[in-house]
Design an enzyme around this catalytic site. Structure first.
Site, PDB file in Angstrom:
ATOM      1  N   ASP A 112       8.178   3.159  -0.212  1.00 15.68           N
ATOM      2  CA  ASP A 112       7.313   3.365   0.960  1.00 15.68           C
ATOM      3  C   ASP A 112       6.036   2.545   0.849  1.00 15.68           C
ATOM      4  O   ASP A 112       5.284   2.654  -0.124  1.00 15.68           O
ATOM      5  CB  ASP A 112       6.949   4.849   1.094  1.00 15.68           C
ATOM      6  CG  ASP A 112       8.164   5.728   1.308  1.00 15.68           C
ATOM      7  OD1 ASP A 112       9.086   5.291   2.018  1.00 15.68           O
ATOM      8  OD2 ASP A 112       8.200   6.846   0.760  1.00 15.68           O
TER       9      ASP A 112
ATOM     10  N   ASP B 115       8.356  -0.002  -5.797  1.00 17.86           N
ATOM     11  CA  ASP B 115       8.119   1.162  -4.964  1.00 17.86           C
ATOM     12  C   ASP B 115       8.853   0.956  -3.639  1.00 17.86           C
ATOM     13  O   ASP B 115       9.264  -0.168  -3.309  1.00 17.86           O
ATOM     14  CB  ASP B 115       6.609   1.317  -4.757  1.00 17.86           C
ATOM     15  CG  ASP B 115       6.268   2.456  -3.828  1.00 17.86           C
ATOM     16  OD1 ASP B 115       6.781   3.570  -4.041  1.00 17.86           O
ATOM     17  OD2 ASP B 115       5.501   2.244  -2.864  1.00 17.86           O
TER      18      ASP B 115
ATOM     19  N   ASP C  56       2.180  -0.736  -3.919  1.00 16.84           N
ATOM     20  CA  ASP C  56       1.134  -0.851  -2.898  1.00 16.84           C
ATOM     21  C   ASP C  56       0.014   0.165  -3.041  1.00 16.84           C
ATOM     22  O   ASP C  56      -1.092  -0.048  -2.559  1.00 16.84           O
ATOM     23  CB  ASP C  56       1.743  -0.695  -1.497  1.00 16.84           C
ATOM     24  CG  ASP C  56       2.177   0.746  -1.227  1.00 16.84           C
ATOM     25  OD1 ASP C  56       1.563   1.411  -0.370  1.00 16.84           O
ATOM     26  OD2 ASP C  56       3.116   1.222  -1.894  1.00 16.84           O
TER      27      ASP C  56
END
Length: 288
Positions: A15, A13, A183
């Site tokens: 961001d 990922d 995250d």
């Protein structure tokens, strides 16, 4: 040529994972709909009132900033994981494909990587995300969605497509080992396709994995990931880290060619092995 290995691929990922902040939020809050309205729109996604794709189109459409100015905002407000550049160098040395997979816009993500890593390093990272049409004066930002779905980009489908592509290049129709780094809960569709999952410590993906008994490895920085990936590569046995249904067709064919009684015994052994936990030296546990 990079990458040289086809038997392992890393997906990450963007961001909140490679960078600590959300690239879209930086732009929307400063050059678009503003923080308060953006938060209201985010809530509409969380409640299911509107789809991610619908809300995202409104957010991106609210921007009025040239691409060059947007990159200045990114350089000023984004913070990169302190060990990401070294980790990417590690992937290059090992010949391992590193891919960014994101619900964001490819031009923005590429521009940010160019700013923080330089063009030479950036071009060695494949970005799997949505395209975009951005007018020269910045008055129009329009996502070009990768998939015709409510998410706009089905990350799980993208991982499956990449796995299938690599499998064709491996002998014996073997699956590559897929590693995912994330995250947040929005990473779950892609994370579920991975053989090995890294979740940033203290954030929502790790919490979700704990709550739902999902196997993962916690990390604080990409230095933690490098250490564990190196351990996996040095083991010389990628099969042991794969989910059972992703292991080689050769193993599956051997299993199904045995007698009924032998298959029963192997099922019993498999059930036993599935309960064995492999512990890394840092105390993190993976259930195989």
């Amino acid at each position: 040529m990079f990458p040289t290995r086809k038997d392992v691929a890393i997906f990450s990922d963007f961001d909140g994972t490679i960078f600590m902040q959300d690239t879209g939020h930086i732009l929307f809050d400063r050059h678009g709909c503003g923080t308060e309205h953006r938060q209201r729109l985010d809530q509409q996604i969380h409640t299911g009132e509107r789809s991610f794709r619908d809300v995202s189109e409104e957010m991106w459409g609210s921007l009025n900033v040239s691409f060059d100015e947007s990159m200045k905002a990114m350089k000023e407000h984004l913070v990169i994981d302190p060990d990401f550049a070294d980790f990417h160098d590690f992937c290059i040395r090992e010949g391992v494909a590193f891919n960014v997979i994101s619900a964001g816009l490819e031009p923005v993500l590429r521009g940010v990587l160019n700013e923080f890593l330089g063009h030479h390093a950036s071009k060695r990272i494949d970005i799997i995300s949505n395209a975009a049409e951005i007018s020269e004066d910045g008055s129009t930002w329009k996502p070009i969605w990768r998939h015709d779905s409510q998410l706009g980009h089905d990350k799980s489908l993208s991982v499956k497509e990449c796995r299938a592509h690599l499998r064709k290049q491996l002998p014996g129709n073997r699956n590559p080992l897929v590693i995912f780094v994330g995250d947040g809960v929005s990473d779950l569709p892609a994370a579920r396709e991975a053989d090995v999952l890294f979740a940033r410590a203290g954030l929502r993906l790790e919490e979700y994995c704990k709550e739902h008994n999902i196997d993962y490895i916690s990390f604080d920085t990409f230095a933690d990931i490098e250490r564990e990936v190196l351990r996996i590569l040095d083991s010389g046995d990628l099969e042991r880290y794969k989910k059972p249904h992703n292991r080689t067709e050769v193993v599956k064919q051997k299993f199904f060619s045995t007698s009924v009684e032998e298959r029963k015994i192997r099922r019993t052994e498999k059930d036993h092995i599935s309960r064995i936990r492999t512990r890394f030296s840092n105390g993190v546990t993976i259930v195989q």
